[in-house]
Design a protein around this motif. Structure first.
Motif, PDB file in Angstrom:
ATOM      1  N   ASP A 295      -6.684   2.484  -0.332  1.00 47.47           N
ATOM      2  CA  ASP A 295      -7.035   1.193  -0.929  1.00 47.47           C
ATOM      3  C   ASP A 295      -8.184   1.385  -1.908  1.00 47.47           C
ATOM      4  O   ASP A 295      -8.210   0.804  -2.988  1.00 47.47           O
ATOM      5  N   SER A 296      -9.146   2.198  -1.495  1.00 50.73           N
ATOM      6  CA  SER A 296     -10.347   2.399  -2.285  1.00 50.73           C
ATOM      7  C   SER A 296      -9.997   2.994  -3.644  1.00 50.73           C
ATOM      8  O   SER A 296     -10.478   2.537  -4.689  1.00 50.73           O
ATOM      9  N   GLN A 297      -9.140   3.990  -3.655  1.00 51.41           N
ATOM     10  CA  GLN A 297      -8.726   4.613  -4.918  1.00 51.41           C
ATOM     11  C   GLN A 297      -7.955   3.630  -5.785  1.00 51.41           C
ATOM     12  O   GLN A 297      -8.148   3.555  -6.993  1.00 51.41           O
ATOM     13  N   ARG A 298      -7.079   2.867  -5.145  1.00 54.78           N
ATOM     14  CA  ARG A 298      -6.251   1.943  -5.902  1.00 54.78           C
ATOM     15  C   ARG A 298      -7.111   0.843  -6.530  1.00 54.78           C
ATOM     16  O   ARG A 298      -6.945   0.502  -7.698  1.00 54.78           O
ATOM     17  N   VAL A 299      -8.076   0.333  -5.758  1.00 51.33           N
ATOM     18  CA  VAL A 299      -8.949  -0.720  -6.281  1.00 51.33           C
ATOM     19  C   VAL A 299      -9.803  -0.188  -7.428  1.00 51.33           C
ATOM     20  O   VAL A 299     -10.026  -0.879  -8.425  1.00 51.33           O
TER      21      VAL A 299
ATOM     22  N   SER B 269       0.837  -1.191   0.000  1.00 52.37           N
ATOM     23  CA  SER B 269       0.000   0.000   0.000  1.00 52.37           C
ATOM     24  C   SER B 269       0.881   1.254   0.000  1.00 52.37           C
ATOM     25  O   SER B 269       0.606   2.219  -0.713  1.00 52.37           O
ATOM     26  N   ALA B 270       1.955   1.224   0.776  1.00 54.27           N
ATOM     27  CA  ALA B 270       2.863   2.375   0.831  1.00 54.27           C
ATOM     28  C   ALA B 270       3.485   2.646  -0.536  1.00 54.27           C
ATOM     29  O   ALA B 270       3.814   3.779  -0.874  1.00 54.27           O
ATOM     30  N   ALA B 271       3.647   1.589  -1.344  1.00 54.61           N
ATOM     31  CA  ALA B 271       4.246   1.743  -2.670  1.00 54.61           C
ATOM     32  C   ALA B 271       3.175   1.849  -3.756  1.00 54.61           C
ATOM     33  O   ALA B 271       3.493   1.831  -4.944  1.00 54.61           O
ATOM     34  N   ASP B 272       1.899   1.936  -3.336  1.00 52.17           N
ATOM     35  CA  ASP B 272       0.771   2.017  -4.263  1.00 52.17           C
ATOM     36  C   ASP B 272       0.663   0.823  -5.201  1.00 52.17           C
ATOM     37  O   ASP B 272       0.336   0.960  -6.379  1.00 52.17           O
ATOM     38  N   TYR B 273       0.925  -0.335  -4.678  1.00 54.89           N
ATOM     39  CA  TYR B 273       0.688  -1.579  -5.413  1.00 54.89           C
ATOM     40  C   TYR B 273      -0.575  -2.240  -4.865  1.00 54.89           C
ATOM     41  O   TYR B 273      -0.884  -2.121  -3.679  1.00 54.89           O
ATOM     42  N   GLN B 274      -1.304  -2.903  -5.766  1.00 55.42           N
ATOM     43  CA  GLN B 274      -2.535  -3.578  -5.380  1.00 55.42           C
ATOM     44  C   GLN B 274      -2.244  -5.024  -4.976  1.00 55.42           C
ATOM     45  O   GLN B 274      -1.638  -5.764  -5.744  1.00 55.42           O
ATOM     46  N   LEU B 275      -2.698  -5.407  -3.788  1.00 59.50           N
ATOM     47  CA  LEU B 275      -2.586  -6.796  -3.353  1.00 59.50           C
ATOM     48  C   LEU B 275      -3.765  -7.598  -3.903  1.00 59.50           C
ATOM     49  O   LEU B 275      -4.919  -7.205  -3.751  1.00 59.50           O
TER      50      LEU B 275
END
Lengths: 340, 340
Positions: free
Chosen positions: B116-120, A100-106
């Motif tokens: 998380d919401s934005q990334r998803v 999350s800190a690196a803006d990657y999606q798990l």
């Protein structure tokens, strides 16, 4: 409640072509930023994209860089264990904090059946993820080999033998198991058994080996119950088996906290007091250990740190384009409470 | 253990072009099955692909059909709840059974923070999944709106108000809560409280509304403890609060089984007997209910069926290209055990 308003069908590249009055190939050339498209066709296509609400496929857009911005967590467990095992939960939290800190999606993928395994292999080869973290790899499972063949940046949590040489993050399961078994023995127990689990992977085998190391000549094969998974149910069944084999058993090392809690229940059902009659120790120091009655003596493993470190190692590989070439061992400690 | 053998960097389309001595565009045309490539160039490219170990990007290959073969499960919960809530686990199992039968890959995405919401949202727009199943949607969360805007085939588990009109699969939370509260009242309790949770989503609000329906004029706002999540910790804190507010409380409806188990522990710590002094009922009929001491009276909700049905509805939309336009209610039942 009002009936849902029917939504429109998702727009495709064909809808854009039809709206703009051009061929699909021309739309594709514009989307790919290729030259040799007339300005008027380009304008018509851009207007059509807006009108039909076409959404571009990012995975496709990133063909040249092969970047998806997603990292897979691959868990080799029955789904029921995935959702029941607080240790996996803590690993997942640790991974997510780093990603999350690196803006990657798990992206979590669970492998339960052979069919799941084949499907996940195809998915990993499909460019949907930039890297993978593998938890609970089993001996001979095909995923790790597929990842090595794909040259996908990857890290294993745990150190399986007989696996392709992927980088790993782990703990010294054997040393920790020996340590807590010695501590249990030091409380004056003389008939110590083990409820082993997960013997098809490194963690399970190493915990059994450490138990054996601690007992030395006193090791008795008949006092080892072999269970499939690190579950509460395995603890109930394993403890019942050990009580049948040796009703005078006075110490038990359970291969995980969930197993230990199952063992505590089986001992209570059999009228044995813990720790007065039987001392019980677990492994993990998860929420199960703290909630157990009595609170469980166990090995604390840094599950969150394992996840965070694994994620960092994968991202390093993704960024550098080169594989990590090493393993990382994180420390554990004995946490002594009331169950032994 | 031996040091891992450094793996090679992943091959790209540029590596294939360099090896074959052709342009990237020519490689791309061969990969896309386009005409106007010489037989000799095609052969050189195929040999180069094998030699450098290039793996095709499936997501890219499926640009025209926009098909990824994957369905997202989106869970709006803290990661810790995701891994601690057996109800979500059962839903996940049900989804996987349907998807696996259709050879679709389940991809779990957890939304905990705004980030998380934005990334998803970005991930869903990227063509990585063909559809989505949303669990625990909260009022005003942006994901459901983004899915509606993307026209992504989707189904919600639960029926949130103030949300875009996506198809849903759910249970009658309000009716079921009223039913079990009436059953609790019928055991002769006169001071009944509730530990409510998840009030930012339909399930939590509806369970509180059903509790209120059952008590009618006897409803006492001060006997409702409002907790954030359906967790064991919420049960411990909520029960402690209710005991402070009314030491003579004799009945408690906990908004989930996990909450109820926390309440049982708080009651034990306070020296109250269950069910003699206080009757406790839960909601879910999860593994928590069966393992509780005493075993929990609760509402059985068909979590696995909710998941399976949601997956079927998403796949129907993916196949037909048309949105489903309806909601599905599945039945629940009271399971009466020993806690009330």
């Amino acid at each position: 409640m009002p009936a849902p308003v029917p939504r429109q069908k998702r727009a495709t590249i064909f809808d854009v072509a039809a709206e703009a009055g051009v061929s699909r190939g021309t739309v594709s050339r514009v989307l790919n930023g290729e030259p040799y498209v007339s300005a008027s066709a380009r304008e018509a296509i851009e207007a059509a994209i807006a009108k039909v609400g076409y959404v571009r496929n990012t995975a496709a857009r990133n063909l040249a860089t092969q970047s998806s911005g997603a990292i897979a967590l691959i868990v080799h467990e029955p789904h029921s264990v995935f959702v029941d095992d607080p240790n996996i939960g803590a690993i997942l939290l640790g991974i997510n904090s780093s990603l999350s800190a690196a803006d990657y999606q798990l992206v979590s993928l669970i492998i339960d059946t052979e069919r799941d395994s084949q499907r996940v292999t195809g998915y990993l080869g499909g460019g949907f993820v930039d890297g993978a973290i593998i938890v609970s790899a089993r001996e001979g499972d095909p995923i790790s080999q597929a990842i090595a063949d794909l040259r996908l940046p990857a890290v294993m949590i745990g150190r399986p033998d007989n696996q392709p040489q992927l980088p790993w993050v782990g703990i010294d399961n054997r040393g920790a198991a020996e340590q807590i078994t010695r501590r249990l023995k030091a409380t004056g127990r003389s008939r110590i058994g083990m409820i082993a689990a997960g013997l098809d992977r490194d963690s399970g085998r190493d915990r059994l080996a450490g138990f054996r190391d601690a007992l030395g000549d006193g090791y008795d094969e008949s006092l080892v119950s072999r269970q499939s998974f690190y579950t509460h149910d395995a603890g109930v069944a394993g403890m019942a088996e050990l009580l049948r084999v040796d009703p005078l058993i006075d110490g038990v090392f359970a291969a995980s906290d969930a197993v230990a809690v199952g063992a505590l229940e089986a001992l209570a059902s059999a009228g044995r007091r813990v720790p007065a009659d039987v001392g019980v120790v677990g492994f993990d120091d998860s929420a199960w250990a703290r909630r157990a009655q009595p609170a469980l003596s166990t090995i604390r493993q840094p599950a969150g740190d394992l996840g965070a470190r694994a994620a960092e190692l994968v991202l390093e590989q993704v960024r550098s384009g080169s594989p990590a070439a090493d393993g990382v061992l994180l420390p554990t400690e004995v946490v002594w409470r009331d169950s032994a």
